[in-house]
Design a protein around this motif. Structure first.
Motif, PDB file in Angstrom:
ATOM      1  N   ASP A  35       1.107   2.586   3.539  1.00 25.22           N
ATOM      2  CA  ASP A  35       0.179   3.584   2.981  1.00 25.22           C
ATOM      3  C   ASP A  35       0.944   4.898   2.778  1.00 25.22           C
ATOM      4  O   ASP A  35       0.459   5.979   3.121  1.00 25.22           O
ATOM      5  CB  ASP A  35      -1.027   3.764   3.916  1.00 25.22           C
ATOM      6  N   HIS A  46       0.851  -1.200   0.000  1.00 26.77           N
ATOM      7  CA  HIS A  46       0.000   0.000   0.000  1.00 26.77           C
ATOM      8  C   HIS A  46       0.881   1.243   0.000  1.00 26.77           C
ATOM      9  O   HIS A  46       1.542   1.538   0.991  1.00 26.77           O
ATOM     10  CB  HIS A  46      -0.893  -0.049   1.249  1.00 26.77           C
ATOM     11  N   GLU A  48      -6.465   1.972  -4.887  1.00 25.81           N
ATOM     12  CA  GLU A  48      -7.265   2.106  -3.666  1.00 25.81           C
ATOM     13  C   GLU A  48      -8.554   2.828  -4.024  1.00 25.81           C
ATOM     14  O   GLU A  48      -8.522   3.948  -4.539  1.00 25.81           O
ATOM     15  CB  GLU A  48      -6.515   2.890  -2.579  1.00 25.81           C
ATOM     16  N   HIS A 105     -12.191   2.344   2.653  1.00 23.87           N
ATOM     17  CA  HIS A 105     -11.064   2.382   1.727  1.00 23.87           C
ATOM     18  C   HIS A 105     -10.697   0.937   1.413  1.00 23.87           C
ATOM     19  O   HIS A 105     -10.383   0.167   2.327  1.00 23.87           O
ATOM     20  CB  HIS A 105      -9.870   3.126   2.341  1.00 23.87           C
ATOM     21  N   HIS A 123      -5.212   6.352  -5.376  1.00 15.92           N
ATOM     22  CA  HIS A 123      -6.668   6.477  -5.267  1.00 15.92           C
ATOM     23  C   HIS A 123      -7.312   6.500  -6.656  1.00 15.92           C
ATOM     24  O   HIS A 123      -6.994   7.360  -7.481  1.00 15.92           O
ATOM     25  CB  HIS A 123      -7.033   7.762  -4.520  1.00 15.92           C
ATOM     26  N   HIS A 161      -6.963   0.126   6.596  1.00 17.45           N
ATOM     27  CA  HIS A 161      -7.011   0.902   7.853  1.00 17.45           C
ATOM     28  C   HIS A 161      -8.399   1.042   8.477  1.00 17.45           C
ATOM     29  O   HIS A 161      -8.918   2.170   8.606  1.00 17.45           O
ATOM     30  CB  HIS A 161      -6.385   2.277   7.637  1.00 17.45           C
TER      31      HIS A 161
HETATM   32 ZN   LIG Z   1      -6.925   4.932   2.532  1.00 18.68          ZN
END
Ligand SMILES: [Zn+2]
Ligand SMILES: [Zn+2]
Length: 292
Positions: free
Chosen positions: A175, A16, A67, A81, A48, A117
Motif C-alpha cells: 500500500d 497495492h 482502490e 477500502h 484511489h 487493511h
Molecule cells: Zn486503503
C-alpha cells in the motif's frame, strides 16, 4: 521469477500501491522503476478512485487496479477500502455506492475485490458477514506501520472470519504511499504461476491460494491426516493459528528453524501459520480448510 524450495516457479508481486495519480509520492514511472529494481515481476497500481488498465511501465508488468474507499476516516462509521484487481474493463462506480455495490461492480468486470487493511479500517466480522463476493483480504499492509496508526496486521479479523467459514486468500502488500525507505518493497506475495500467465490466470491462482505472503521468508503449510506441518526458510519463530482458542504446542521458538508441526483436533475447522526470521521479517501462509 524465482524457484522456491520445492522447485516451483514463483512470481514476486505487490498488489497495492499509490502514485501521484492519487495520494502517492512517486509517479507511476518512478514507482515501477523502484519495484523493477527490487526484483518484482508484477505490480498493481491501485490509486484511489482512479482505474488503471493492465499493461507495462518501464518493462515491468502491471495488473489493472484501483482502490475504492468509502466511509471517510472515522472507524465508528464504517470504513471500507476495496481493491479492484485484474478487471478487464473499468468498473464505473458511483461515489455513493456501498461496499456490496463496489464488490459487485468489480466482479462484474472480471476482477477480484480485495478487502484492504481490515485492521487499519477497524473492520469487524459483523460488518463483512453480509458481504458476498470478496475475493481476498490483506493480512498485512506495510504502510499502516510506516508512521501511520500502527495497525498493519489483520490476523485477528482473518481468524474471526474463518471461524464463520470465510477463508479468504491472505495477501500481504505495501500500500505504498511515501517511498521513504519504510513503506516500499517490503511485503508481497509469491505466486506459483508462469510468467506468461494471463490476468485471468493470475486471479485464478490467487483464488486457489497458490501463493504465500511474505516480507522475505519462505513458508509452506502441508497436511497429512491430522498432522499439519510448516516448512520454511530459517526462522526464529513458527506459529499456528486456528479456531482452537487454547492449544499447547502451536508456537516454536529457536534459531534456524525450518520445520514445525502440530496435531489438529477434530473440532478444528481451519489452520494457518506464520514465521519470523532472525531479521524480524515475517511470512504468512494461507488459511487451510480442515473440513475437507
Ligand atoms: Zn486503503
Ligand atoms: Zn491504498
Amino acid at each position: 521469477m524465482i524457484k522456491d524450495m520445492f522447485g516451483t516457479n514463483r512470481l514476486k508481486i505487490n498488489l497495492h500501491l499509490h502514485t501521484t495519480q492519487s495520494d502517492g509520492h512517486k509517479t507511476p514511472e518512478e514507482a515501477a522503476a523502484i519495484y523493477r529494481e527490487a526484483g518484482y515481476d508484477i505490480i498493481a497500481i491501485t490509486d484511489h478512485w482512479k482505474y488503471r488498465e493492465s499493461g507495462a511501465i518501464g518493462g515491468l508488468r502491471t495488473l489493472s487496479g484501483a482502490e475504492y474507499n468509502i466511509g471517510g476516516g472515522n472507524g465508528a462509521e464504517g470504513v471500507f477500502h476495496i481493491l479492484a484487481l485484474g478487471c478487464s474493463r473499468e468498473p464505473h462506480i458511483p461515489r455513493e455506492a456501498g461496499p456490496q455495490a463496489i464488490i459487485d461492480a468489480i466482479n462484474g468486470c472480471g476482477g477480484m475485490a480485495v478487502l484492504a487493511h481490515p485492521a487499519w479500517s477497524l473492520n469487524t466480522v459483523e460488518q463483512t458477514a453480509g458481504l458476498e463476493g470478496i475475493g481476498a483480504t490483506e493480512i498485512y499492509n506495510t504502510v499502516s506501520d510506516a508512521g501511520e496508526s500502527s495497525r498493519p496486521y489483520s490476523g485477528d479479523f482473518v481468524d474471526a472470519s474463518a471461524c464463520r467459514g470465510r477463508l479468504y486468500p491472505l495477501i500481504a502488500d505495501d500500500d505504498t504511499h511515501y517511498y521513504n525507505g519504510e513503506d516500499e518493497t517490503a511485503s508481497y506475495i509469491m505466486l506459483a504461476c508462469g510468467p506468461q500467465a494471463t490476468d485471468a490466470e493470475l486471479l485464478e491462482a490467487i483464488r486457489r491460494k497458490a501463493f504465500y505472503a511474505t516480507q522475505g521468508p519462505e513458508i509452506h503449510l502441508l497436511r497429512e491426516g491430522n498432522r499439519v506441518t510448516v516448512k520454511c526458510s530459517p526462522a526464529v519463530r513458527i506459529s499456528f493459528f486456528s479456531n482452537a482458542v487454547w492449544a499447547r504446542g502451536r508456537c516454536f521458538r529457536g534459531s534456524g528453524l525450518t520445520e514445525g508441526s502440530c496435531e489438529v483436533q477434530p473440532f478444528e475447522t481451519f489452520i494457518r501459520a506464520e514465521v519470523t526470521d532472525a531479521d524480524g521479517r515475517r511470512a504468512w501462509s494461507n488459511t487451510m480448510d480442515l473440513r475437507q
